[in-house]
Design a protein around this motif. Structure first.
Motif, PDB file in Angstrom:
ATOM      1  N   GLU A 130       7.404  -8.022 -11.977  1.00 44.79           N
ATOM      2  CA  GLU A 130       6.216  -6.948 -11.940  1.00 44.79           C
ATOM      3  C   GLU A 130       5.801  -7.518 -10.962  1.00 44.79           C
ATOM      4  O   GLU A 130       6.093  -9.496 -10.792  1.00 44.79           O
ATOM      5  N   ILE A 131       5.630  -7.558 -10.398  1.00 45.29           N
ATOM      6  CA  ILE A 131       4.338  -8.272  -9.158  1.00 45.29           C
ATOM      7  C   ILE A 131       2.585  -8.088  -9.988  1.00 45.29           C
ATOM      8  O   ILE A 131       2.533  -6.734  -9.724  1.00 45.29           O
ATOM      9  N   THR A 132       1.488  -8.943  -9.482  1.00 45.52           N
ATOM     10  CA  THR A 132      -0.005  -8.922  -9.680  1.00 45.52           C
ATOM     11  C   THR A 132      -0.455  -8.595  -8.791  1.00 45.52           C
ATOM     12  O   THR A 132       0.510  -8.686  -7.750  1.00 45.52           O
ATOM     13  N   LEU A 133      -1.369  -7.527  -8.621  1.00 50.77           N
ATOM     14  CA  LEU A 133      -1.799  -7.264  -7.239  1.00 50.77           C
ATOM     15  C   LEU A 133      -2.697  -8.396  -6.861  1.00 50.77           C
ATOM     16  O   LEU A 133      -2.766  -8.088  -5.733  1.00 50.77           O
ATOM     17  N   ALA A 172      -7.021  -6.900   1.596  1.00 52.08           N
ATOM     18  CA  ALA A 172      -7.328  -7.645   2.389  1.00 52.08           C
ATOM     19  C   ALA A 172      -8.244  -8.606   1.868  1.00 52.08           C
ATOM     20  O   ALA A 172      -8.484 -10.014   1.902  1.00 52.08           O
ATOM     21  N   TRP A 173      -9.148  -7.677   0.458  1.00 51.27           N
ATOM     22  CA  TRP A 173     -10.088  -8.844  -0.279  1.00 51.27           C
ATOM     23  C   TRP A 173      -9.794  -9.237  -2.107  1.00 51.27           C
ATOM     24  O   TRP A 173      -9.137  -8.174  -2.461  1.00 51.27           O
ATOM     25  N   PRO A 174      -9.155 -10.812  -1.502  1.00 58.53           N
ATOM     26  CA  PRO A 174      -8.639 -10.264  -3.001  1.00 58.53           C
ATOM     27  C   PRO A 174      -9.304 -10.695  -4.464  1.00 58.53           C
ATOM     28  O   PRO A 174      -9.293 -10.132  -5.784  1.00 58.53           O
ATOM     29  N   GLY A 175     -10.560 -10.556  -3.952  1.00 61.23           N
ATOM     30  CA  GLY A 175     -11.563 -10.531  -5.154  1.00 61.23           C
ATOM     31  C   GLY A 175     -11.892  -9.210  -5.900  1.00 61.23           C
ATOM     32  O   GLY A 175     -11.736  -9.888  -7.689  1.00 61.23           O
ATOM     33  N   GLU A 176     -11.225  -8.064  -5.930  1.00 63.89           N
ATOM     34  CA  GLU A 176     -10.920  -7.158  -6.813  1.00 63.89           C
ATOM     35  C   GLU A 176     -10.783  -6.562  -8.021  1.00 63.89           C
ATOM     36  O   GLU A 176     -10.841  -5.888  -8.706  1.00 63.89           O
ATOM     37  N   ASN A 177      -9.362  -7.205  -7.467  1.00 62.73           N
ATOM     38  CA  ASN A 177      -7.717  -7.156  -8.647  1.00 62.73           C
ATOM     39  C   ASN A 177      -8.227  -7.934  -9.653  1.00 62.73           C
ATOM     40  O   ASN A 177      -8.283  -8.946  -9.482  1.00 62.73           O
ATOM     41  N   LYS A 178      -7.743  -7.294 -11.130  1.00 63.41           N
ATOM     42  CA  LYS A 178      -8.215  -7.561 -12.230  1.00 63.41           C
ATOM     43  C   LYS A 178      -6.670  -8.395 -12.184  1.00 63.41           C
ATOM     44  O   LYS A 178      -5.598  -8.361 -11.712  1.00 63.41           O
ATOM     45  N   ASP A 179      -6.584  -9.381 -13.224  1.00 63.14           N
ATOM     46  CA  ASP A 179      -5.138 -10.336 -13.433  1.00 63.14           C
ATOM     47  C   ASP A 179      -4.274  -9.095 -13.888  1.00 63.14           C
ATOM     48  O   ASP A 179      -3.715  -9.613 -14.192  1.00 63.14           O
ATOM     49  N   ASN A 180      -5.111  -8.309 -14.703  1.00 65.76           N
ATOM     50  CA  ASN A 180      -4.419  -8.156 -15.699  1.00 65.76           C
ATOM     51  C   ASN A 180      -3.471  -6.293 -14.337  1.00 65.76           C
ATOM     52  O   ASN A 180      -2.864  -5.893 -15.179  1.00 65.76           O
ATOM     53  N   GLU A 181      -3.866  -6.108 -13.291  1.00 68.52           N
ATOM     54  CA  GLU A 181      -2.898  -4.700 -12.636  1.00 68.52           C
ATOM     55  C   GLU A 181      -2.106  -5.393 -11.661  1.00 68.52           C
ATOM     56  O   GLU A 181      -1.625  -6.658 -11.614  1.00 68.52           O
ATOM     57  N   ILE A 182      -0.799  -4.961 -12.343  1.00 66.76           N
ATOM     58  CA  ILE A 182       0.715  -4.932 -11.935  1.00 66.76           C
ATOM     59  C   ILE A 182       1.293  -4.014 -11.389  1.00 66.76           C
ATOM     60  O   ILE A 182       1.149  -2.994 -12.239  1.00 66.76           O
ATOM     61  N   VAL A 183       2.694  -4.174 -10.480  1.00 68.24           N
ATOM     62  CA  VAL A 183       3.043  -3.180  -9.988  1.00 68.24           C
ATOM     63  C   VAL A 183       4.887  -3.532 -10.619  1.00 68.24           C
ATOM     64  O   VAL A 183       5.055  -4.885 -10.201  1.00 68.24           O
ATOM     65  N   SER A 184       5.056  -2.476 -10.746  1.00 77.68           N
ATOM     66  CA  SER A 184       6.977  -2.953 -10.917  1.00 77.68           C
ATOM     67  C   SER A 184       7.904  -2.396 -10.325  1.00 77.68           C
ATOM     68  O   SER A 184       7.036  -1.230  -9.911  1.00 77.68           O
ATOM     69  N   ILE A 185       8.450  -3.720 -10.015  1.00 77.39           N
ATOM     70  CA  ILE A 185       9.385  -2.810  -9.200  1.00 77.39           C
ATOM     71  C   ILE A 185      10.653  -2.752  -8.645  1.00 77.39           C
ATOM     72  O   ILE A 185      11.207  -3.612  -9.650  1.00 77.39           O
ATOM     73  N   PRO A 186      11.639  -1.655  -8.542  1.00 77.38           N
ATOM     74  CA  PRO A 186      12.712  -1.445  -9.804  1.00 77.38           C
ATOM     75  C   PRO A 186      13.772  -2.319  -8.796  1.00 77.38           C
ATOM     76  O   PRO A 186      13.864  -2.661  -7.326  1.00 77.38           O
ATOM     77  N   GLY A 187      14.724  -2.718  -9.446  1.00 76.12           N
ATOM     78  CA  GLY A 187      15.286  -3.957  -9.272  1.00 76.12           C
ATOM     79  C   GLY A 187      16.588  -3.418  -7.873  1.00 76.12           C
ATOM     80  O   GLY A 187      17.123  -2.170  -8.423  1.00 76.12           O
TER      81      GLY A 187
END
Length: 434
Positions: free
Chosen positions: A285-288, A262-277
């Motif tokens: 690819e979705i950034t946290l 719920a707090w957007p400050g803590e994620n680094k710009d390069n943290e990414i989750v990949s979701i199968p198509g």
């Protein structure tokens, strides 16, 4: 069913939970079995598909029956939903004889008078909760029974809801082959399961974030002061993730639970989750950071609406201050960093509430999850109701015996709650409606 056994049935927007509990010799509650199913016929706390809801109830009940190895007959069910609203009302009666002391009958008369309040068409009074009494103009009396006085007045917190919604829930329970033993307002049930008596005295707001609704119950000086149901919860967050990231609901829900914050400050710009198509498409690819921005926006909206209700109650007045702050419960309360966000928005102390207040010490960790707060509360309510029945039966026996021989002491008669009467009305309606 045995006397010290009760079953809570929490008919939620996301899940339906059946929970079997019994009171042990230490007055704590042991959970014997629990069953849950995906809730398909409920939207924002209101049944909108009877057939699907009946199936989901049966599935949850069967699972609980297998786990506890017993048959479930009667259940205590919770009502919430967007049709619930509450109002403050004061009323008085004039007593014919001020030489006698005020007793239960006077209070019943006063409460019944509140029942005659004219509601909007299709609304039914669910709860009439006395706040404090005045006797002959003397204010702030908590318990008027036994006092002398000619005029008895009280402030009431009145909760109203749609008759049709309540009857539909009754109908689903009945069609699932169960007896409707009691109806309770869900925010009250969750509060029973999660809050300590000290918190209720000091002043506390319980926020139960469910899938489809967010319930609020405010206590001060041990009395419930305000209730509200806000018509959205965890599902709108999932919905937004789904839209914002163009993914399917199942994936959105998983993202929220696993990586959501719920707090957007803590994620680094390069943290990414990949979701199968889907079906051989490229993965997404979705950034946290984006994910938590989406969640943050929605959560802020929910919390701000709740805070408006807390202010409506009057939290900013000195003598109404909620010293114990906020307790968050329900599935939605498990969102990372939610506590910090709520403290930041409201400036009130916040904790996450686990329903272990009245549970036996060795309860399974699963059961003490905030997800099950309402179900545990409904079990507690069912047990209380049986206790009252027992007392009534004893009274009747005592009265019988008294006719044969004069008895000095009678068990104390408990006033029948509004909900017991409502339950009976819903039952009568269902019996005659066929």
């Amino acid at each position: 069913m045995e006397h010290n056994l009760a079953v809570g049935l929490d008919i939620g927007t996301t899940k339906i939970v059946a929970m079997i509990g019994r009171e042990n010799e230490y007055g704590k509650v042991e959970i014997l079995g629990i069953g849950k199913s995906k809730s398909l016929g409920v939207h924002r706390g209101v049944v909108n598909n009877i057939t699907q809801t009946i199936q989901s109830i049966q599935q949850a009940v069967q699972e609980a029956e297998v786990a506890a190895d017993m048959k479930i007959i009667g259940v205590t069910v919770g009502i919430a939903g967007q049709h619930i609203r509450s109002l403050q009302h004061s009323d008085y009666i004039t007593r014919s004889n001020s030489e006698t002391v005020i007793d239960d009958n006077d209070i019943d008369r006063l409460i019944n008078q509140v029942h005659k309040l004219v509601m909007l068409p299709g609304e039914e009074i669910i709860h009439v909760l006395p706040q404090e009494y005045k006797v002959d103009g003397q204010a702030e009396i908590k318990e008027p029974i036994g006092m002398y006085g000619g005029r008895l007045e009280a402030n009431f917190h009145v909760v109203v809801g749609q008759v049709s919604s309540i009857r539909n829930i009754g109908r689903c329970v009945q069609s699932a082959g169960l007896n409707l033993e009691g109806i309770t307002l869900e925010p009250l049930a969750s509060a029973n399961a999660v809050l300590s008596q000290e918190e209720k005295e000091a002043g506390v707001a319980l926020i139960d974030i469910g899938g489809g609704t967010t319930d609020l119950a405010i206590f001060r000086d041990g009395i419930i002061r305000h209730t509200a149901v806000i018509p959205f919860g965890g599902n709108v967050i999932t919905e937004d993730i789904k839209e914002g990231c163009s993914i399917i609901e199942k994936q959105a829900e998983l993202l929220k639970i696993k990586f959501g914050s719920a707090w957007p400050g803590e994620n680094k710009d390069n943290e990414i989750v990949s979701i199968p198509g889907l079906r051989g498409r490229e993965p997404k690819e979705i950034t946290l950071k984006n994910l938590s921005k989406i969640i943050h926006a929605r959560v802020v909206e929910i919390v701000e609406q709740v805070y408006v209700e807390i202010k409506n109650y009057g939290h900013e007045e000195q003598k109404k201050k909620l010293i114990a702050g906020i307790v968050l419960t329900g599935g939605g309360s498990q969102l990372k960093h939610l506590k910090q966000l709520v403290e930041y928005i409201t400036g009130m102390d916040t904790r996450i509430g686990y329903p272990n207040e009245h549970l036996a010490g060795d309860s399974d960790e699963d059961i003490t999850s905030p997800l099950y707060a309402t179900a545990v509360g409904l079990v507690l309510d069912g047990l209380k109701r049986q206790e009252r029945k027992k007392v009534e039966e004893q009274q009747n026996e005592a009265e019988e015996q008294e006719k044969q021989e004069e008895i000095k002491e009678k068990p104390v008669k408990e006033r029948r709650s509004f909900l017991d009467k409502l339950t009976e009305r819903v039952k009568d309606f269902l019996d005659n409606a066929e």
